[in-house]
Enzyme design. Structure first.
Site, short mmCIF file in Angstrom:
data_model
loop_
_atom_site.label_atom_id
_atom_site.label_comp_id
_atom_site.label_asym_id
_atom_site.label_seq_id
_atom_site.Cartn_x
_atom_site.Cartn_y
_atom_site.Cartn_z
CE LYS A 99 -0.35 3.84 3.36
NZ LYS A 99 -1.15 4.45 4.45
NE ARG A 148 -11.77 3.23 4.01
CZ ARG A 148 -11.70 4.21 4.90
NH1 ARG A 148 -12.67 5.09 5.02
NH2 ARG A 148 -10.64 4.32 5.70
CG ASP A 179 -2.42 -2.48 3.88
OD1 ASP A 179 -2.98 -2.62 4.98
OD2 ASP A 179 -2.77 -1.65 3.03
CG ASP A 196 -1.83 1.19 1.30
OD1 ASP A 196 -1.94 1.91 0.28
OD2 ASP A 196 -2.45 1.42 2.37
CG ASP A 234 -3.21 5.83 2.10
OD1 ASP A 234 -3.03 4.62 1.87
OD2 ASP A 234 -2.61 6.46 2.99
CD GLU A 244 -5.32 0.61 0.65
OE1 GLU A 244 -5.36 1.82 0.94
OE2 GLU A 244 -4.88 -0.26 1.43
N1 BES Z 1 -3.19 0.22 5.28
C1 BES Z 1 -3.58 1.48 5.77
C2 BES Z 1 -3.89 1.48 7.25
C3 BES Z 1 -2.71 1.57 8.16
C4 BES Z 1 -2.00 2.75 8.31
C5 BES Z 1 -2.35 0.48 8.91
C6 BES Z 1 -0.94 2.81 9.18
C7 BES Z 1 -1.28 0.55 9.78
C8 BES Z 1 -0.58 1.72 9.91
C9 BES Z 1 -4.83 1.95 5.05
O1 BES Z 1 -4.97 1.54 3.73
C10 BES Z 1 -4.79 3.43 5.02
O2 BES Z 1 -3.93 3.98 4.40
N2 BES Z 1 -5.73 4.06 5.72
C11 BES Z 1 -5.76 5.47 5.82
C12 BES Z 1 -7.18 5.91 5.69
C13 BES Z 1 -7.34 7.38 5.49
C14 BES Z 1 -6.83 7.80 4.13
C15 BES Z 1 -8.80 7.74 5.62
C16 BES Z 1 -5.21 5.86 7.18
O3 BES Z 1 -5.47 5.17 8.16
O4 BES Z 1 -4.48 6.84 7.24
ZN ZN Z 2 -4.03 -0.16 3.23
MN MN Z 3 -4.01 2.85 2.36
#
Ligand code: BES
Ligand code: ZN
Ligand code: MN
Length: 533
Positions: A268, A342, A279, A261, A338, A340
């Site tokens: 990111k 869901r 991920d 991811d 990001d 993604e």
């Molecule tokens: N895979 C990440 C979630 C994540 C982030 C897990 C950091 C462990 C550590 C997910 O796909 C993601 O990027 N989520 C975003 C959502 C946001 C854009 C609403 C997040 O949590 O920042």
């Molecule tokens: Zn993710």
């Molecule tokens: Mn993500």
């Protein structure tokens, strides 16, 4: 590693040849007439050992014992949790040594039962785990065999089921760790699918793998949009474990399988981005659970669904503002590429409808917000189904793989409203773990559903960076407990519903959807093996 359990009094333990004798000493330790007891009493009296959980005292060539090394370890209150910490500390302390054959003396535990035996096996496996796939020269543990002892034959009997379950569970957890730890170039969607196919060779397990064409035909526009920016082809993995009659409604496990991811166009920051190889730990936990099911053979049907792809930036990648049509028919505005997880899960959740499931549980490293909320101790569990939540919380407690209930009030869904689609994929920063769950909930109106956010629990950062294998323990315990439920207590399967009607029932209609019972012929056979009798 090899495990054995056998009855052996402490007198005989002293006479047993081994490279290391590990003795668990709880607070309520009661000395016998043997050399181990004498030494332990001395150490405790002198204050050199306080039986505090995990406290170690090591001796080389102890007198009156056949063991080369003696490791006395405090086991606190003797609970499964204390046993886990104690065994982990003791076995870890042997890492540098060349001890091959270990005797693990559980004779002093007054309440040694299934829970302790399972915890001890898992602690041994955890302490000896080394990732070698991309580091073949990593120093591996010399330990080849660990023999558990209980004082008497009935004491062994009281631990046997937990001991066996622990061994099966350790295999599943190891598999989940292996795939979690692999770098993304060694764990592509195709490789993940091949790992699933390997599981398909085990008895009771069947595996199907769908590629881009089949997924397009199914109308999984949301899943496909995430994969668009990657050169790696997506895979949709379907696993079946059949342990009950064909007519018995299955439990469906859906694992997020983002093999890397980057965030996509909403990229990111670079720091720690390598950790986004983890991920796919939801997917890995599904694979691990199936590995364990093959060994334990509980009387239940389980389906595993894994949408697997990379989330990459590219000229062809999905862009912020793009609107895609999900398999459910609902349109989704992608406001942040990001978010993604869901987007791949929602199509898998719609696909799950075809199995008329008794329950669906998705497992995902879904939000950083869940890490902030619960840290690495408990996974978040989200569900409107009180029974399902209770069963997951209980399973987590029994398996020492904890989770914590999070809310799902409809008010949290306000921010997901979009001017350009049925729903947006993100709301604001506030309550991010809950708004993510609210997004998923829109696709789960046809069955009892729960969501596990494992972003904080699936791996550790820093010096100990690596996959934890969680929540395989929780999932297996949940499935064993479900298999043991009397038929009438099982959640009722939902009626078949078309994709269109799923699209129309947007908000929290989970409890309003009429459900028809499905005939069950599966006889409960196997109770929880981990829980103490
Ligand atoms: N895979 C990440 C979630 C994540 C982030 C897990 C950091 C462990 C550590 C997910 O796909 C993601 O990027 N989520 C975003 C959502 C946001 C854009 C609403 C997040 O949590 O920042
Ligand atoms: Zn993710
Ligand atoms: Mn993500």
């Amino acid at each position: 590693m090899n495990f054995e359990i056998k009855p052996l009094s402490n007198e005989r333990v002293c006479a047993e040849k081994c490279d290391a004798l590990v003795v668990l000493l709880p607070h309520n330790f009661q000395a016998g007439e043997d050399a181990v007891s004498a030494l332990a009493s001395l150490a405790l009296k002198s204050g050199d050992l306080q039986a505090k959980t995990g406290q170690l005292l090591t001796t080389y060539r102890p007198t009156d014992m056949a063991a080369t090394r003696l490791v006395l370890v405090g086991a606190g209150d003797g609970s499964a949790k204390s046993v886990r910490s104690a065994v982990n500390a003791a076995i870890s302390s042997l890492k540098g040594s060349n001890a091959k054959r270990v005797l693990l003396d559980l004779n002093f535990l007054s309440t040694a039962a299934n829970a302790q035996a399972s915890a001890a096996v898992l602690a041994c496996a955890d302490a000896c785990y080394v990732f070698t796939t991309t580091k073949p020269k990593a120093s591996v543990s010399a330990i080849e065999r660990i023999v558990f002892t209980a004082a008497t034959a009935p004491a062994v009997t009281a631990m046997k089921a937990g001991f066996e379950a622990g061994i099966a569970l350790a295999k599943g957890i190891d598999l989940a760790k292996e795939w979690g730890n692999r770098p993304a170039n060694h764990a592509t969607p195709t490789m993940l699918a091949n790992a699933a196919k390997e599981l398909g060779k085990l008895p009771g397990i069947k595996v199907e793998v769908l590629g881009p064409k089949e997924v397009a035909k199914l109308g999984m526009g949301s899943f496909m949009s995430v994969a668009k920016g990657s050169r790696e082809e997506l895979r949709f993995i379907v696993l079946h474990y059949n342990g009950a009659a064909k007519t018995a409604a299955p439990v469906v496990l859906v694992g997020k399988g983002i093999t890397f991811d980057t965030g996509g166009i909403s990229i990111k920051p670079s720091a720690d981005m390598d950790e986004m190889k983890f991920d796919m730990c939801g997917a890995a936990s599904v694979l691990g659970t199936f590995r364990t099911l093959a060994d334990l053979k509980p009387a239940i049907n389980v389906v595993g669904l894994i949408p697997a792809c990379e989330n990459m930036p590219d000229g062809n990648a999905v862009k912020p503002g793009d609107v895609v049509t999900s398999m459910s028919g609902q349109t989704i505005e992608n406001l942040n590429t990001d978010a993604e997880g869901r987007l791949v899960l929602c199509d898998a959740l719609t696909y799950a409808e075809r199995f008329k499931p008794a329950a669906v549980v998705d497992i995902a490293t879904l939000t950083g917000a869940c890490v902030v909320a619960l840290g690495g101790v408990r996974s978040g569990v989200f569900s409107a189904d009180e029974q399902l939540v209770k069963r997951l919380l209980d399973a987590g407690d029994s398996a020492l793989d904890l989770c914590w209930r999070m809310p799902l009030d409809d008010d949290y869904a306000e921010g997901l409203k979009s001017n350009f689609a049925d729903v947006a994929n993100v709301a604001g920063r506030a309550g991010g773990a809950v708004t993510a769950a609210k997004f998923l909930q829109r696709f789960t109106t046809k069955y009892p559903w729960a969501h596990l956010d494992i972003a904080g629990t699936a791996w550790k950062s820093g010096k100990v960076k690596g996959s934890t294998g969680r929540p395989v323990g929780l999932l297996v315990e949940f499935l064993l407990a479900t298999a043991a439920l009397p038929a009438q207590q099982l959640p009722k399967a939902a009626t078949k519903a078309s994709a269109k009607s799923a699209a129309n029932s947007a908000q929290t209609t989970a409890l309003k959807v009429p459900k028809a019972p499905v005939k069950r012929v599966a006889k409960p056979r196997q109770a929880s093996l981990i829980r103490s009798a």
